[in-house]
Motif scaffolding. Structure first.
Motif, PDB file in Angstrom:
ATOM      1  N   SER A 150      -1.941   6.204   3.904  1.00 44.41           N
ATOM      2  CA  SER A 150      -2.653   5.421   2.897  1.00 44.41           C
ATOM      3  C   SER A 150      -3.899   4.820   3.530  1.00 44.41           C
ATOM      4  O   SER A 150      -4.102   4.914   4.743  1.00 44.41           O
ATOM      5  CB  SER A 150      -1.748   4.279   2.388  1.00 44.41           C
ATOM      6  N   THR A 177       0.859  -1.179   0.000  1.00 49.83           N
ATOM      7  CA  THR A 177       0.000   0.000   0.000  1.00 49.83           C
ATOM      8  C   THR A 177       0.896   1.231   0.000  1.00 49.83           C
ATOM      9  O   THR A 177       2.056   1.161   0.425  1.00 49.83           O
ATOM     10  CB  THR A 177      -0.968   0.006   1.214  1.00 49.83           C
ATOM     11  N   ASP A 188      -4.585  -1.685   4.559  1.00 46.69           N
ATOM     12  CA  ASP A 188      -4.594  -2.917   3.770  1.00 46.69           C
ATOM     13  C   ASP A 188      -4.416  -4.061   4.755  1.00 46.69           C
ATOM     14  O   ASP A 188      -4.128  -3.836   5.935  1.00 46.69           O
ATOM     15  CB  ASP A 188      -3.466  -2.908   2.744  1.00 46.69           C
ATOM     16  N   ARG A 235      -0.773   0.173   7.187  1.00 53.80           N
ATOM     17  CA  ARG A 235      -0.880   1.315   6.283  1.00 53.80           C
ATOM     18  C   ARG A 235       0.471   2.009   6.201  1.00 53.80           C
ATOM     19  O   ARG A 235       1.334   1.829   7.062  1.00 53.80           O
ATOM     20  CB  ARG A 235      -1.957   2.285   6.748  1.00 53.80           C
ATOM     21  N   ARG A 263       5.787   4.014   0.739  1.00 56.35           N
ATOM     22  CA  ARG A 263       5.246   2.752   0.233  1.00 56.35           C
ATOM     23  C   ARG A 263       5.635   1.679   1.237  1.00 56.35           C
ATOM     24  O   ARG A 263       6.772   1.637   1.710  1.00 56.35           O
ATOM     25  CB  ARG A 263       5.827   2.438  -1.138  1.00 56.35           C
TER      26      ARG A 263
END
Length: 120
Positions: free
Chosen positions: A111, A24, A114, A93, A30
């Motif tokens: 983000s 994510t 996930d 995240r 990242r």
């Protein structure tokens, strides 16, 4: 000749575990989680002076945990090798922070959450 005749005696082939990676990101960070070995990889993707980090927890953990890349953008990702419980869902995240991410108000961008099933 010896050799070929001894190959089949008591040997069994065991399949290798396969790493599953889920990622994510947000502008500047990242994060990828590799389920085999419990690794988070944190990438700082922007020369903006902020820290890139992963914020994560798992079912039953009782709290949030962090791992930060503090040496700036570029270079190798920060490898956060954790020892997480097996067969639990891990939620994570990518965060971009001004200073330590566990400090109140430090998160600049984040983000979406996930998740992945940790099965190693």
């Amino acid at each position: 000749m010896v050799g070929a005749a001894s190959v089949g005696i008591g040997l069994t082939t065991v399949p290798q575990a396969v790493a599953s990676e889920t990622c994510t990101s947000t502008t500047g960070a990242r994060v990828c989680f590799e389920t085999y070995g419990d690794h988070f990889f944190v990438y700082d993707t922007s020369e903006d002076g902020h820290r890139a980090a992963v914020k994560y927890y798992w079912d039953g953990s009782g709290g949030n945990y962090y791992c930060e890349k503090t040496d700036g953008a570029g270079g190798t990702p920060k490898d956060c090798n954790r020892d997480l419980p097996e067969n639990v869902r891990v939620y994570f995240r990518a965060d971009v922070c001004e200073g330590p991410c566990n400090r109140e108000g430090a998160v600049v961008r984040t983000s979406a959450w996930d998740d992945a099933l940790n099965v190693n």
